[in-house]
Design an enzyme around this catalytic site. Sequence first.
Site, PDB file in Angstrom:
ATOM      1  N   ASP A  55       0.838  -1.199   0.000  1.00  0.00           N
ATOM      2  CA  ASP A  55       0.000   0.000   0.000  1.00  0.00           C
ATOM      3  C   ASP A  55       0.881   1.260   0.000  1.00  0.00           C
ATOM      4  O   ASP A  55       0.368   2.378  -0.033  1.00  0.00           O
ATOM      5  CB  ASP A  55      -1.027  -0.010   1.140  1.00  0.00           C
ATOM      6  CG  ASP A  55      -0.392  -0.092   2.518  1.00  0.00           C
ATOM      7  OD1 ASP A  55       0.838  -0.164   2.621  1.00  0.00           O
ATOM      8  OD2 ASP A  55      -1.172  -0.088   3.512  1.00  0.00           O
ATOM      9  N   SER A  56       2.206   1.054  -0.028  1.00  0.00           N
ATOM     10  CA  SER A  56       3.128   2.165  -0.301  1.00  0.00           C
ATOM     11  C   SER A  56       2.798   2.808  -1.636  1.00  0.00           C
ATOM     12  O   SER A  56       3.250   3.912  -1.928  1.00  0.00           O
ATOM     13  CB  SER A  56       4.579   1.670  -0.312  1.00  0.00           C
ATOM     14  OG  SER A  56       4.731   0.551  -1.170  1.00  0.00           O
ATOM     15  N   ASP A  94      -1.033  -6.142  -0.155  1.00  0.00           N
ATOM     16  CA  ASP A  94      -1.392  -5.551   1.140  1.00  0.00           C
ATOM     17  C   ASP A  94      -2.896  -5.408   1.295  1.00  0.00           C
ATOM     18  O   ASP A  94      -3.592  -4.932   0.373  1.00  0.00           O
ATOM     19  CB  ASP A  94      -0.794  -4.138   1.244  1.00  0.00           C
ATOM     20  CG  ASP A  94       0.537  -4.112   1.972  1.00  0.00           C
ATOM     21  OD1 ASP A  94       0.875  -5.097   2.654  1.00  0.00           O
ATOM     22  OD2 ASP A  94       1.234  -3.086   1.849  1.00  0.00           O
ATOM     23  N   LYS A 123      -1.011  -9.369   3.069  1.00  0.00           N
ATOM     24  CA  LYS A 123      -0.211  -8.825   4.163  1.00  0.00           C
ATOM     25  C   LYS A 123      -1.050  -7.873   4.985  1.00  0.00           C
ATOM     26  O   LYS A 123      -1.835  -7.102   4.423  1.00  0.00           O
ATOM     27  CB  LYS A 123       1.033  -8.109   3.621  1.00  0.00           C
ATOM     28  CG  LYS A 123       1.904  -7.518   4.746  1.00  0.00           C
ATOM     29  CD  LYS A 123       3.310  -7.161   4.266  1.00  0.00           C
ATOM     30  CE  LYS A 123       3.426  -5.819   3.607  1.00  0.00           C
ATOM     31  NZ  LYS A 123       3.003  -4.669   4.426  1.00  0.00           N
ATOM     32  N   GLU A 125      -1.038  -5.361   8.777  1.00  0.00           N
ATOM     33  CA  GLU A 125      -0.226  -4.750   9.832  1.00  0.00           C
ATOM     34  C   GLU A 125      -0.899  -4.941  11.187  1.00  0.00           C
ATOM     35  O   GLU A 125      -2.114  -4.825  11.291  1.00  0.00           O
ATOM     36  CB  GLU A 125      -0.081  -3.240   9.552  1.00  0.00           C
ATOM     37  CG  GLU A 125       0.604  -2.943   8.234  1.00  0.00           C
ATOM     38  CD  GLU A 125       0.755  -1.448   7.957  1.00  0.00           C
ATOM     39  OE1 GLU A 125       0.483  -0.617   8.859  1.00  0.00           O
ATOM     40  OE2 GLU A 125       1.146  -1.107   6.825  1.00  0.00           O
ATOM     41  N   GLU A 192       9.677  -3.863  10.034  1.00  0.00           N
ATOM     42  CA  GLU A 192      10.073  -2.583   9.430  1.00  0.00           C
ATOM     43  C   GLU A 192      10.640  -1.655  10.502  1.00  0.00           C
ATOM     44  O   GLU A 192       9.995  -1.385  11.525  1.00  0.00           O
ATOM     45  CB  GLU A 192       8.862  -1.928   8.742  1.00  0.00           C
ATOM     46  CG  GLU A 192       9.212  -0.577   8.119  1.00  0.00           C
ATOM     47  CD  GLU A 192       8.176  -0.037   7.151  1.00  0.00           C
ATOM     48  OE1 GLU A 192       7.185  -0.748   6.843  1.00  0.00           O
ATOM     49  OE2 GLU A 192       8.351   1.115   6.701  1.00  0.00           O
TER      50      GLU A 192
HETATM   51  O1  KIV Z   1       3.625  -1.067   1.542  1.00  0.00           O
HETATM   52  C1  KIV Z   1       4.776  -1.494   1.429  1.00  0.00           C
HETATM   53  O2  KIV Z   1       5.455  -1.318   0.408  1.00  0.00           O
HETATM   54  C2  KIV Z   1       5.335  -2.246   2.539  1.00  0.00           C
HETATM   55  C3  KIV Z   1       6.807  -2.499   2.532  1.00  0.00           C
HETATM   56  C4  KIV Z   1       7.540  -1.281   2.899  1.00  0.00           C
HETATM   57  C5  KIV Z   1       7.173  -3.652   3.420  1.00  0.00           C
HETATM   58  O3  KIV Z   1       4.630  -2.588   3.448  1.00  0.00           O
END
Ligand code: KIV
Length: 274
Positions: A55-56, A94, A123, A125, A192
């Site tokens: 989600d970056s 994510d 993924k 968090e 992270e």
């Molecule tokens: O969103 C993302 O790219 C991430 C990485 C920094 C691990 O969670």
Amino acid sequence: MYANPATAPSRTAVTVPQLHARKQAGEKIVMVTAYDASFAAAVDASGIDVVLVGDSLGMVIQGESSTLPVSLDHMVYHSAAVARGLHKALLIADLPFMSYPTREQAYASSARLIGEGRAAMVKLEGGGWAADVIHALAERDIPVCAHLGLTPQSVHKLGGYRVQGRDEERAERLLADARAVSAAGADLLVLECVPSALAQRITREVAIPTIGIGAGPHCDGQVLVMYDLLGLTPGKRPRFSKNFLAGHDSIASALQAYAAAVRNGEFPAPEHSY
Ligand code: KIV
């Protein structure tokens, strides 16, 4: 039956059990983010093991100042695009902010990332509270990558993007969270921005592979945001990243250099760690 490797593993594709085996064998896992089919194909050709549709993308693609505005529709769109570029690398997507607050919402959101987005793993968090959601997904055979330490979806609560687990009490809490997500059935754990010594301790104590970003050299693998790896991120370079395009004449060779540096233990060096 398994004609399309984007939807089911081919004989040469990276699989979830293989990632577990890598930890046992002491072989590093290499991961990078991608958000479209062209970059995904370049990553795949470089022999990198895992592609993360992070989600970056809210920050590096959409120009937002955090990952919080990213929606599930955005994630599904980019995950599906990346999947079309992949043949071998495992695809993780994510779950965006507040798309998994309950078991039911986590099921529905993961179903979209896997069904429409063609991801092999989701993924999410969070520590203690997330263990219940991870357990629910794992029970349904949905592979899960947990994410601890600096969790960008908690940026307001954390007060910024900073290293986590520096003092003894917070380090113990992080260790407890790592144990909890592993016991709940997560398959991978991203750490992270945590001190190297703490990441090393977590890596020794949990059964699942740890993937570091700003977590030192002792994790079972490493992940970088593609645009950091290519030196494209504007402003100050994050300490944990490295521009692998410097000294290379193509994106393909930069990706190969990154993979080689992770596998031979050259990256991350002390100057990339806390
Ligand atoms: O969103 C993302 O790219 C991430 C990485 C920094 C691990 O969670």
